[in-house]
Design a protein around this motif. Sequence first.
Motif, mmCIF file in Angstrom:
data_model
loop_
_atom_site.group_PDB
_atom_site.id
_atom_site.type_symbol
_atom_site.label_atom_id
_atom_site.label_comp_id
_atom_site.label_asym_id
_atom_site.label_seq_id
_atom_site.Cartn_x
_atom_site.Cartn_y
_atom_site.Cartn_z
ATOM 1 N N UNK A 76 41.135 31.036 35.143
ATOM 2 C CA UNK A 76 39.784 31.590 35.144
ATOM 3 C C UNK A 76 38.873 30.443 34.761
ATOM 4 N N UNK A 77 37.955 30.114 35.637
ATOM 5 C CA UNK A 77 37.088 28.964 35.392
ATOM 6 C C UNK A 77 35.722 29.216 36.012
ATOM 7 N N UNK A 78 34.693 28.948 35.248
ATOM 8 C CA UNK A 78 33.316 28.972 35.737
ATOM 9 C C UNK A 78 32.700 27.644 35.318
ATOM 10 N N UNK A 79 32.065 26.977 36.268
ATOM 11 C CA UNK A 79 31.443 25.695 35.954
ATOM 12 C C UNK A 79 30.468 25.858 34.792
ATOM 13 N N UNK A 80 30.411 24.877 33.902
ATOM 14 C CA UNK A 80 29.553 25.008 32.712
ATOM 15 C C UNK A 80 28.106 25.379 33.023
ATOM 16 N N UNK A 83 27.658 29.247 33.519
ATOM 17 C CA UNK A 83 28.063 30.200 32.486
ATOM 18 C C UNK A 83 26.837 30.893 31.912
ATOM 19 N N UNK A 84 27.043 31.995 31.276
ATOM 20 C CA UNK A 84 25.971 32.774 30.646
ATOM 21 C C UNK A 84 25.116 33.548 31.640
ATOM 22 N N UNK A 89 32.128 37.779 33.870
ATOM 23 C CA UNK A 89 32.313 39.236 33.753
ATOM 24 C C UNK A 89 32.591 39.855 35.118
ATOM 25 N N UNK A 90 31.855 39.421 36.119
ATOM 26 C CA UNK A 90 32.054 39.954 37.471
ATOM 27 C C UNK A 90 33.435 39.598 38.006
ATOM 28 N N UNK A 91 33.835 38.367 37.806
ATOM 29 C CA UNK A 91 35.155 37.928 38.268
ATOM 30 C C UNK A 91 36.249 38.711 37.557
ATOM 31 N N UNK A 92 36.141 38.832 36.228
ATOM 32 C CA UNK A 92 37.170 39.572 35.483
ATOM 33 C C UNK A 92 37.164 41.043 35.855
#
Length: 142
Positions: A76-80, A83-84, A89-92
Amino acid sequence: MNRLVRDAGEAAGRERGGAELLERELPRPGAALGRYLAGKAAVAVLGEVDRAPVGVALAALETLDSGRPLARVEMLYVEPEAREVGLGDSIMGFVARWAAEAGAGGIDAVVLPGMREMKNFLESAGFVARLIVMHRSASSAR
């Protein structure tokens, strides 16, 4: 997607325990991603902001000895910079719906010791620690 998987691996590699995680746990970009893109036992999720791919999740099902399926978030990775904004949340949420539809009794996710932001995110998504893996070098003298 390959770029995001590579970026996630590089970020994990900088953390304590990251080298072992990269060798043992995380999928590699390229051919290995085919497993997540084809079939019902695994899923790849690409998250976008303004049509730019900035987040990725890879999850797979494993069957426990009892026969019960368990989902495992393998990445699970979102580019810095992204984030925020709720993308994680959508991916999870997508992964959780996929796991429920697959009949999984639960979802596991791995967090390295120094990844406090990821730990906090997962806890806010309802995850709790159920296992802590300890490690030491085999050549360490005692």
